[in-house]
Design a protein around this motif. Structure first.
Motif, PDB file in Angstrom:
ATOM      1  N   HIS A  92     -11.981 -71.827  -0.663  1.00 16.37           N
ATOM      2  CA  HIS A  92     -12.733 -72.926  -1.270  1.00 16.37           C
ATOM      3  C   HIS A  92     -14.213 -72.530  -1.122  1.00 16.37           C
ATOM      4  CE1 HIS A  92      -9.002 -75.109  -1.213  1.00 16.37           C
ATOM      5  NE2 HIS A  92      -8.981 -75.219   0.115  1.00 16.37           N
ATOM      6  N   VAL A  93     -14.774 -71.951  -2.149  1.00 18.83           N
ATOM      7  CA  VAL A  93     -16.096 -71.338  -1.993  1.00 18.83           C
ATOM      8  C   VAL A  93     -17.237 -72.340  -2.072  1.00 18.83           C
ATOM      9  CG1 VAL A  93     -15.337 -69.069  -2.784  1.00 18.83           C
ATOM     10  CG2 VAL A  93     -16.179 -70.730  -4.456  1.00 18.83           C
ATOM     11  N   LEU A  94     -16.962 -73.521  -2.602  1.00 17.59           N
ATOM     12  CA  LEU A  94     -17.930 -74.620  -2.601  1.00 17.59           C
ATOM     13  C   LEU A  94     -17.137 -75.883  -2.340  1.00 17.59           C
ATOM     14  CD1 LEU A  94     -21.084 -74.931  -3.266  1.00 17.59           C
ATOM     15  CD2 LEU A  94     -20.297 -75.939  -5.418  1.00 17.59           C
ATOM     16  N   SER A 117     -29.815 -56.694  -9.327  1.00 19.95           N
ATOM     17  CA  SER A 117     -31.125 -56.473  -8.697  1.00 19.95           C
ATOM     18  C   SER A 117     -31.209 -57.112  -7.318  1.00 19.95           C
ATOM     19  CB  SER A 117     -32.235 -57.022  -9.593  1.00 19.95           C
ATOM     20  OG  SER A 117     -32.274 -56.328 -10.816  1.00 19.95           O
ATOM     21  N   THR A 118     -30.636 -58.314  -7.185  1.00 24.15           N
ATOM     22  CA  THR A 118     -30.716 -59.023  -5.910  1.00 24.15           C
ATOM     23  C   THR A 118     -29.464 -58.832  -5.059  1.00 24.15           C
ATOM     24  OG1 THR A 118     -29.749 -61.046  -6.813  1.00 24.15           O
ATOM     25  CG2 THR A 118     -32.150 -60.797  -6.991  1.00 24.15           C
ATOM     26  N   GLY A 119     -28.384 -58.344  -5.666  1.00 23.71           N
ATOM     27  CA  GLY A 119     -27.127 -58.210  -4.941  1.00 23.71           C
ATOM     28  C   GLY A 119     -26.454 -59.542  -4.663  1.00 23.71           C
ATOM     29  N   LYS A 120     -26.836 -60.594  -5.388  1.00 26.54           N
ATOM     30  CA  LYS A 120     -26.289 -61.931  -5.159  1.00 26.54           C
ATOM     31  C   LYS A 120     -25.324 -62.322  -6.278  1.00 26.54           C
ATOM     32  CE  LYS A 120     -29.138 -62.910  -1.654  1.00 26.54           C
ATOM     33  NZ  LYS A 120     -28.669 -63.143  -0.278  1.00 26.54           N
ATOM     34  N   TYR A 121     -24.346 -63.134  -5.898  1.00 20.37           N
ATOM     35  CA  TYR A 121     -23.457 -63.776  -6.865  1.00 20.37           C
ATOM     36  C   TYR A 121     -23.968 -65.200  -7.077  1.00 20.37           C
ATOM     37  CZ  TYR A 121     -20.423 -59.801  -6.153  1.00 20.37           C
ATOM     38  OH  TYR A 121     -19.925 -58.520  -6.096  1.00 20.37           O
ATOM     39  N   VAL A 122     -24.151 -65.564  -8.329  1.00 18.49           N
ATOM     40  CA  VAL A 122     -24.785 -66.840  -8.657  1.00 18.49           C
ATOM     41  C   VAL A 122     -23.806 -67.685  -9.473  1.00 18.49           C
ATOM     42  CG1 VAL A 122     -26.760 -67.984  -9.722  1.00 18.49           C
ATOM     43  CG2 VAL A 122     -27.029 -65.701  -8.700  1.00 18.49           C
ATOM     44  N   MET A 123     -23.555 -68.889  -8.989  1.00 20.20           N
ATOM     45  CA  MET A 123     -22.653 -69.829  -9.651  1.00 20.20           C
ATOM     46  C   MET A 123     -23.456 -70.917 -10.354  1.00 20.20           C
ATOM     47  SD  MET A 123     -19.790 -72.356  -7.940  1.00 20.20           S
ATOM     48  CE  MET A 123     -18.922 -71.024  -7.125  1.00 20.20           C
ATOM     49  N   VAL A 142     -25.319 -69.899  -4.522  1.00 26.69           N
ATOM     50  CA  VAL A 142     -25.506 -68.453  -4.378  1.00 26.69           C
ATOM     51  C   VAL A 142     -24.695 -67.945  -3.191  1.00 26.69           C
ATOM     52  CG1 VAL A 142     -27.200 -66.629  -3.936  1.00 26.69           C
ATOM     53  CG2 VAL A 142     -27.809 -68.561  -5.395  1.00 26.69           C
ATOM     54  N   SER A 143     -24.156 -66.720  -3.326  1.00 30.58           N
ATOM     55  CA  SER A 143     -23.418 -66.103  -2.231  1.00 30.58           C
ATOM     56  C   SER A 143     -23.711 -64.609  -2.173  1.00 30.58           C
ATOM     57  CB  SER A 143     -21.904 -66.313  -2.417  1.00 30.58           C
ATOM     58  OG  SER A 143     -21.164 -65.650  -1.409  1.00 30.58           O
ATOM     59  N   ASP A 144     -23.592 -64.043  -0.971  1.00 32.32           N
ATOM     60  CA  ASP A 144     -23.750 -62.594  -0.802  1.00 32.32           C
ATOM     61  C   ASP A 144     -22.493 -61.827  -1.207  1.00 32.32           C
ATOM     62  OD1 ASP A 144     -26.358 -62.799   0.198  1.00 32.32           O
ATOM     63  OD2 ASP A 144     -25.627 -63.091   2.253  1.00 32.32           O
ATOM     64  N   VAL A 146     -18.568 -62.081  -3.437  1.00 32.08           N
ATOM     65  CA  VAL A 146     -18.011 -62.763  -4.601  1.00 32.08           C
ATOM     66  C   VAL A 146     -17.135 -63.936  -4.206  1.00 32.08           C
ATOM     67  CG1 VAL A 146     -16.068 -61.126  -4.790  1.00 32.08           C
ATOM     68  CG2 VAL A 146     -16.815 -62.431  -6.797  1.00 32.08           C
ATOM     69  N   ASP A 147     -16.363 -63.814  -3.130  1.00 36.62           N
ATOM     70  CA  ASP A 147     -15.465 -64.895  -2.738  1.00 36.62           C
ATOM     71  C   ASP A 147     -15.832 -65.480  -1.377  1.00 36.62           C
ATOM     72  OD1 ASP A 147     -14.752 -62.696  -1.298  1.00 36.62           O
ATOM     73  OD2 ASP A 147     -12.640 -62.678  -1.878  1.00 36.62           O
ATOM     74  N   GLY A 148     -17.110 -65.358  -1.024  1.00 33.68           N
ATOM     75  CA  GLY A 148     -17.589 -65.943   0.219  1.00 33.68           C
ATOM     76  C   GLY A 148     -18.081 -67.365   0.009  1.00 33.68           C
ATOM     77  N   THR A 149     -18.666 -67.930   1.049  1.00 31.89           N
ATOM     78  CA  THR A 149     -19.216 -69.280   0.958  1.00 31.89           C
ATOM     79  C   THR A 149     -20.466 -69.276   0.087  1.00 31.89           C
ATOM     80  OG1 THR A 149     -18.357 -69.862   3.133  1.00 31.89           O
ATOM     81  CG2 THR A 149     -20.170 -71.198   2.283  1.00 31.89           C
ATOM     82  N   TYR A 150     -20.510 -70.182  -0.875  1.00 30.95           N
ATOM     83  CA  TYR A 150     -21.679 -70.301  -1.757  1.00 30.95           C
ATOM     84  C   TYR A 150     -22.623 -71.372  -1.223  1.00 30.95           C
ATOM     85  CZ  TYR A 150     -19.929 -67.116  -5.300  1.00 30.95           C
ATOM     86  OH  TYR A 150     -19.519 -65.978  -5.972  1.00 30.95           O
TER      87      TYR A 150
END
Length: 469
Positions: A92-94, A117-123, A142-144, A146-150
């Motif tokens: 449950h990432v969010l 560029s930032t290495g971030k995953y943005v939802m 935002v998460s560092d 892909v399937d981590g905590t946002y």
């Protein structure tokens, strides 16, 4: 020296074996049944409605809505798969506890993009207050990984002035990211360029169809042509999907053209996924058959996935298939063609019918005046063993024998869902594999809504059927 070499070789082989074990296996071609709930690898229902997919390495990650019983926000869930069939729940990432304003909210259509560029995953998502739809905001997390905590960044109206409801995101080949959302009470569909970090709105790029009243956008690019696929704004009820094309996101865009049937096969656009492999790139329509449209909730929704085809570089078509074959290694998505038949009882001249066109499991089958509806049409799917499944055109559920009735249920391959079909002259008998009993109109009734059951085979006219078209 030889001993040292042997030790080194053993270590290398062990490392190679560990890496091989950690890497996902080469995906095999898979069959996906349409109009059904999906289950993950643990057997739980996949809750990824209104979702989007991002590919990272060999995995496809699918994000979507997982709601409470009253349809308010509970989670954005993340799943992953190599073959688009077998989905592993990741997190449950969010969640409601991710931010105070999410404790009571509607969160819809989460889409994740990666910023190289930032290495971030943005939802990006559509956010409302959980009571009504008066906020019309976009939200960002935002998460560092892909399937981590946002980490929730907040919600806002684009450029401080535009409503934002159904939305999607798109990252172009040059790395520029865009967000598309329904504005002006869904009468406009606006294209925005995102900031360099993908977490904000840099500029309004275009409002190509003012007053068009479109929502549920999906944006993708094929051979230098951008396609915008949308639905009409009719709430939970399905409607005609339409698309437009352009060679620049700023336009000019074409006017809308229809695709699929008048209800998009009882679905609404969620996302279009390019599937690239050794044979090229296929484009997969991912739609939701919303549970609220048939008396349920969002978490009762079903999935409709169909291959998109392109007669020309700027035209698109979509047809119904009860199943699709997905080969992620080859990059192909193809449909399984099916012929649907009615089952007309000889004694009554009435059709085997799913009452009220219900999509629910457990609904008992009866007979009714033939009317050509999808709830009276069945695909006799050959199982290759002398038996067939009878899958409903309207519900994508299978005819199942029970002790006292015959119902429609999720297709499982159980013997109670396997039937032999024997032709005698102009009629067929339909016999259950499990019991050996025949499909029967109870009491030889000629009335509408009379129950269809199984009964000891007798050859009577209420056990004789014609397969119509």
């Amino acid at each position: 020296m030889r001993r040292a070499y042997a030790i080194l070789l053993a270590c290398c082989l062990a490392l190679f074996g560990a890496l091989a074990a950690a890497a996902p296996a080469q995906a095999a071609a898979q069959t996906v049944t349409n109009g059904t709930k999906f289950t993950d690898t643990s057997g739980a229902a996949v809750q990824a409605h209104g979702g989007g997919v991002i590919k990272v390495g060999s995995y496809y990650y699918w994000f979507g809505e997982d709601r409470n019983a009253d349809d308010t926000f509970r989670y954005v869930d993340a799943y992953r798969s190599t073959d688009l069939k077998n989905w592993e729940f990741r997190a449950h990432v969010l969640t409601q506890s991710s931010a105070a304003e999410l404790a009571t909210a509607y969160i819809e259509r989460p889409k994740v993009v990666y910023n190289a560029s930032t290495g971030k995953y943005v939802m990006w998502m559509h956010k409302e207050n959980g009571v009504d739809y008066s906020q019309a905001r976009a939200a960002v997390a935002v998460s560092d990984t892909v399937d981590g905590t946002y980490t929730y960044q907040g919600s806002f109206q684009p450029l401080g002035q535009y409503m934002s409801r159904d939305l999607t995101t798109y990252v172009d080949t040059d790395g520029t990211a865009y967000m598309v959302s329904a504005a002006n009470e869904n009468y406009d569909l606006q294209i925005y360029r995102l900031t360099a970090d993908y977490t904000g709105i840099a500029a309004l790029v275009a409002n190509p169809w003012p007053g068009g009243h479109r929502e549920a956008p999906a944006l993708f690019k094929r051979g230098g042509v951008y396609f915008m696929l949308t639905s009409g704004a009719t709430g939970w009820s399905a409607n005609q999907q339409e698309y437009a094309t352009a060679t620049s996101l700023a336009g000019p865009w074409t006017s809308w053209s229809t695709v699929g049937d008048s209800t998009a096969y009882n679905s609404q656009t969620a996302y279009v996924l390019p599937v690239t492999g050794t044979s090229g790139t296929a484009y997969l329509y991912m739609g939701d058959r919303w549970g609220d449209s048939f008396g349920g909730t969002v978490n009762d929704s079903r999935y409709v996935w169909l291959p998109l085809t392109f007669p020309t570089s700027t035209t698109m078509s979509m047809s119904w298939y009860p199943e699709i074959a997905v080969d992620t290694a080859a990059g192909t998505v193809t449909g399984t063609s099916a012929t649907y038949n009615t089952l007309v009882a000889r004694n009554s001249s009435k059709c085997a019918d799913v009452p009220n066109q219900s999509l629910w499991e457990g609904v008992a089958i009866s007979q009714y005046t033939c009317n050509g509806g999808g709830n009276q049409k069945w695909w006799f799917k050959d199982l290759g063993s002398g038996y067939a499944e009878l899958m409903g055109r309207g519900s994508s559920l299978c005819l199942q024998e029970n002790a006292t009735n015959v119902t429609q249920e999720d297709c499982t391959g159980a013997t109670t869902q396997q039937w032999s079909v024997t032709t005698s002259g102009s009629y067929v008998t339909v016999k259950s594999r499990a019991s050996g009993k025949c499909l029967d109109v109870s009491g030889a009734s000629t009335a509408n809504s009379a129950a269809i059951i199984t009964y000891t085979c007798s050859g009577a006219t209420n056990q004789q059927w014609t397969r119509g078209t």
